[in-house]
Design a protein around this motif. Structure first.
Motif, PDB file in Angstrom:
ATOM      1  N   UNK A 159       0.806  -1.221   0.000  1.00 41.58           N
ATOM      2  CA  UNK A 159       0.000   0.000   0.000  1.00 41.58           C
ATOM      3  C   UNK A 159       0.836   1.266   0.000  1.00 41.58           C
ATOM      4  N   UNK A 160       2.168   1.107   0.111  1.00 39.58           N
ATOM      5  CA  UNK A 160       3.045   2.280   0.094  1.00 39.58           C
ATOM      6  C   UNK A 160       4.443   1.847  -0.342  1.00 39.58           C
ATOM      7  N   UNK A 161       5.320   2.823  -0.478  1.00 36.64           N
ATOM      8  CA  UNK A 161       6.671   2.539  -0.976  1.00 36.64           C
ATOM      9  C   UNK A 161       7.447   1.629  -0.040  1.00 36.64           C
ATOM     10  N   UNK A 162       7.293   1.815   1.262  1.00 38.88           N
ATOM     11  CA  UNK A 162       8.040   0.989   2.209  1.00 38.88           C
ATOM     12  C   UNK A 162       7.635  -0.482   2.083  1.00 38.88           C
ATOM     13  N   UNK A 163       6.340  -0.752   1.989  1.00 39.21           N
ATOM     14  CA  UNK A 163       5.895  -2.133   1.794  1.00 39.21           C
ATOM     15  C   UNK A 163       6.365  -2.666   0.444  1.00 39.21           C
ATOM     16  N   UNK A 164       6.355  -1.823  -0.572  1.00 34.52           N
ATOM     17  CA  UNK A 164       6.824  -2.242  -1.897  1.00 34.52           C
ATOM     18  C   UNK A 164       8.298  -2.623  -1.857  1.00 34.52           C
ATOM     19  N   UNK A 165       9.084  -1.874  -1.103  1.00 41.67           N
ATOM     20  CA  UNK A 165      10.519  -2.188  -0.966  1.00 41.67           C
ATOM     21  C   UNK A 165      10.712  -3.568  -0.337  1.00 41.67           C
ATOM     22  N   UNK A 166       9.843  -3.929   0.583  1.00 39.44           N
ATOM     23  CA  UNK A 166       9.925  -5.258   1.186  1.00 39.44           C
ATOM     24  C   UNK A 166       9.474  -6.338   0.205  1.00 39.44           C
ATOM     25  N   UNK A 167       8.407  -6.091  -0.527  1.00 36.49           N
ATOM     26  CA  UNK A 167       7.844  -7.077  -1.445  1.00 36.49           C
ATOM     27  C   UNK A 167       8.726  -7.311  -2.670  1.00 36.49           C
ATOM     28  N   UNK A 168       9.476  -6.301  -3.101  1.00 33.76           N
ATOM     29  CA  UNK A 168      10.321  -6.472  -4.297  1.00 33.76           C
ATOM     30  C   UNK A 168      11.397  -7.523  -4.037  1.00 33.76           C
ATOM     31  N   UNK A 169      11.694  -7.772  -2.767  1.00 30.64           N
ATOM     32  CA  UNK A 169      12.680  -8.799  -2.406  1.00 30.64           C
ATOM     33  C   UNK A 169      12.216 -10.198  -2.813  1.00 30.64           C
ATOM     34  N   UNK A 213       2.891  -3.820 -10.958  1.00 26.09           N
ATOM     35  CA  UNK A 213       1.909  -2.804 -11.317  1.00 26.09           C
ATOM     36  C   UNK A 213       2.053  -1.709 -10.271  1.00 26.09           C
ATOM     37  N   UNK A 214       2.559  -0.560 -10.689  1.00 28.69           N
ATOM     38  CA  UNK A 214       3.007   0.467  -9.752  1.00 28.69           C
ATOM     39  C   UNK A 214       2.233   1.768  -9.932  1.00 28.69           C
ATOM     40  N   UNK A 215       1.583   2.209  -8.854  1.00 30.47           N
ATOM     41  CA  UNK A 215       0.877   3.484  -8.843  1.00 30.47           C
ATOM     42  C   UNK A 215       1.905   4.608  -8.989  1.00 30.47           C
ATOM     43  N   UNK A 216       1.608   5.581  -9.803  1.00 32.78           N
ATOM     44  CA  UNK A 216       2.519   6.704 -10.019  1.00 32.78           C
ATOM     45  C   UNK A 216       2.416   7.718  -8.877  1.00 32.78           C
ATOM     46  N   UNK A 217       1.185   8.041  -8.459  1.00 30.06           N
ATOM     47  CA  UNK A 217       0.973   9.065  -7.440  1.00 30.06           C
ATOM     48  C   UNK A 217       0.644   8.422  -6.100  1.00 30.06           C
ATOM     49  N   UNK A 218       1.650   8.366  -5.225  1.00 36.63           N
ATOM     50  CA  UNK A 218       1.451   7.876  -3.866  1.00 36.63           C
ATOM     51  C   UNK A 218       1.966   8.938  -2.908  1.00 36.63           C
ATOM     52  N   UNK A 219       1.410   9.007  -1.702  1.00 37.70           N
ATOM     53  CA  UNK A 219       1.761  10.107  -0.798  1.00 37.70           C
ATOM     54  C   UNK A 219       3.182  10.091  -0.237  1.00 37.70           C
ATOM     55  N   UNK A 220       3.739   8.937   0.049  1.00 38.97           N
ATOM     56  CA  UNK A 220       5.062   8.921   0.686  1.00 38.97           C
ATOM     57  C   UNK A 220       6.190   9.046  -0.332  1.00 38.97           C
ATOM     58  N   UNK A 221       6.248   8.151  -1.276  1.00 39.09           N
ATOM     59  CA  UNK A 221       7.225   8.179  -2.362  1.00 39.09           C
ATOM     60  C   UNK A 221       6.467   7.866  -3.637  1.00 39.09           C
ATOM     61  N   UNK A 222       6.583   8.713  -4.646  1.00 36.29           N
ATOM     62  CA  UNK A 222       5.823   8.450  -5.866  1.00 36.29           C
ATOM     63  C   UNK A 222       6.416   7.260  -6.620  1.00 36.29           C
ATOM     64  N   UNK A 223       5.602   6.656  -7.460  1.00 38.24           N
ATOM     65  CA  UNK A 223       5.986   5.445  -8.172  1.00 38.24           C
ATOM     66  C   UNK A 223       7.203   5.608  -9.071  1.00 38.24           C
ATOM     67  N   UNK A 224       7.343   6.754  -9.703  1.00 40.66           N
ATOM     68  CA  UNK A 224       8.496   6.966 -10.585  1.00 40.66           C
ATOM     69  C   UNK A 224       9.801   7.011  -9.790  1.00 40.66           C
ATOM     70  N   UNK A 225       9.771   7.648  -8.634  1.00 43.36           N
ATOM     71  CA  UNK A 225      10.959   7.683  -7.774  1.00 43.36           C
ATOM     72  C   UNK A 225      11.315   6.279  -7.307  1.00 43.36           C
ATOM     73  N   UNK A 226      10.299   5.516  -6.921  1.00 43.42           N
ATOM     74  CA  UNK A 226      10.512   4.143  -6.485  1.00 43.42           C
ATOM     75  C   UNK A 226      11.083   3.292  -7.616  1.00 43.42           C
ATOM     76  N   UNK A 227      10.555   3.454  -8.814  1.00 44.78           N
ATOM     77  CA  UNK A 227      11.048   2.714  -9.971  1.00 44.78           C
ATOM     78  C   UNK A 227      12.515   3.052 -10.252  1.00 44.78           C
ATOM     79  N   UNK A 228      12.864   4.334 -10.224  1.00 46.20           N
ATOM     80  CA  UNK A 228      14.253   4.751 -10.435  1.00 46.20           C
ATOM     81  C   UNK A 228      15.168   4.168  -9.361  1.00 46.20           C
ATOM     82  N   UNK A 229      14.687   4.126  -8.132  1.00 46.99           N
ATOM     83  CA  UNK A 229      15.458   3.546  -7.027  1.00 46.99           C
ATOM     84  C   UNK A 229      15.747   2.068  -7.300  1.00 46.99           C
TER      85      UNK A 229
END
Length: 77
Positions: free
Chosen positions: A34-44, A51-67
């Motif tokens: 539901x957020x970037x922090x959980x996504x960082x755990x799940x990508x492991x 399927x990545x939401x672009x506009x999220x409140x903590x870290x946007x999807x594009x920033x997360x993708x670049x990371x």
């Protein structure tokens, strides 16, 4: 045949649930975040598709993708 896993990242619960139900019914394994922090755990878990939401409140999807690209978390087939 191996089940493909899909990571769904979206801050809106309704969207996550709908996508999860549809993908599960089609035979896919589904990981949810539901957020970037959980996504960082799940990508492991190395999902086959994200399927990545672009506009999220903590870290946007594009920033997360670049990371993920910069750290090599995404593997192209």
């Amino acid at each position: 045949m191996t089940t493909k896993n899909i990571l769904v990242v979206d801050d809106e619960a309704g969207i996550r649930e709908l996508l999860s139900e549809i993908l599960f019914d089609e035979g896919y394994g589904v990981l949810l975040a539901e957020n970037a922090e959980q996504a960082r755990q799940q990508i492991k878990h190395q999902p086959d598709i994200v399927l990545l939401d672009i506009w999220m409140p903590d870290t946007d999807g594009l920033t997360l993708l670049k990371e993920w690209v910069a750290e090599g978390s995404l593997i192209a087939p």
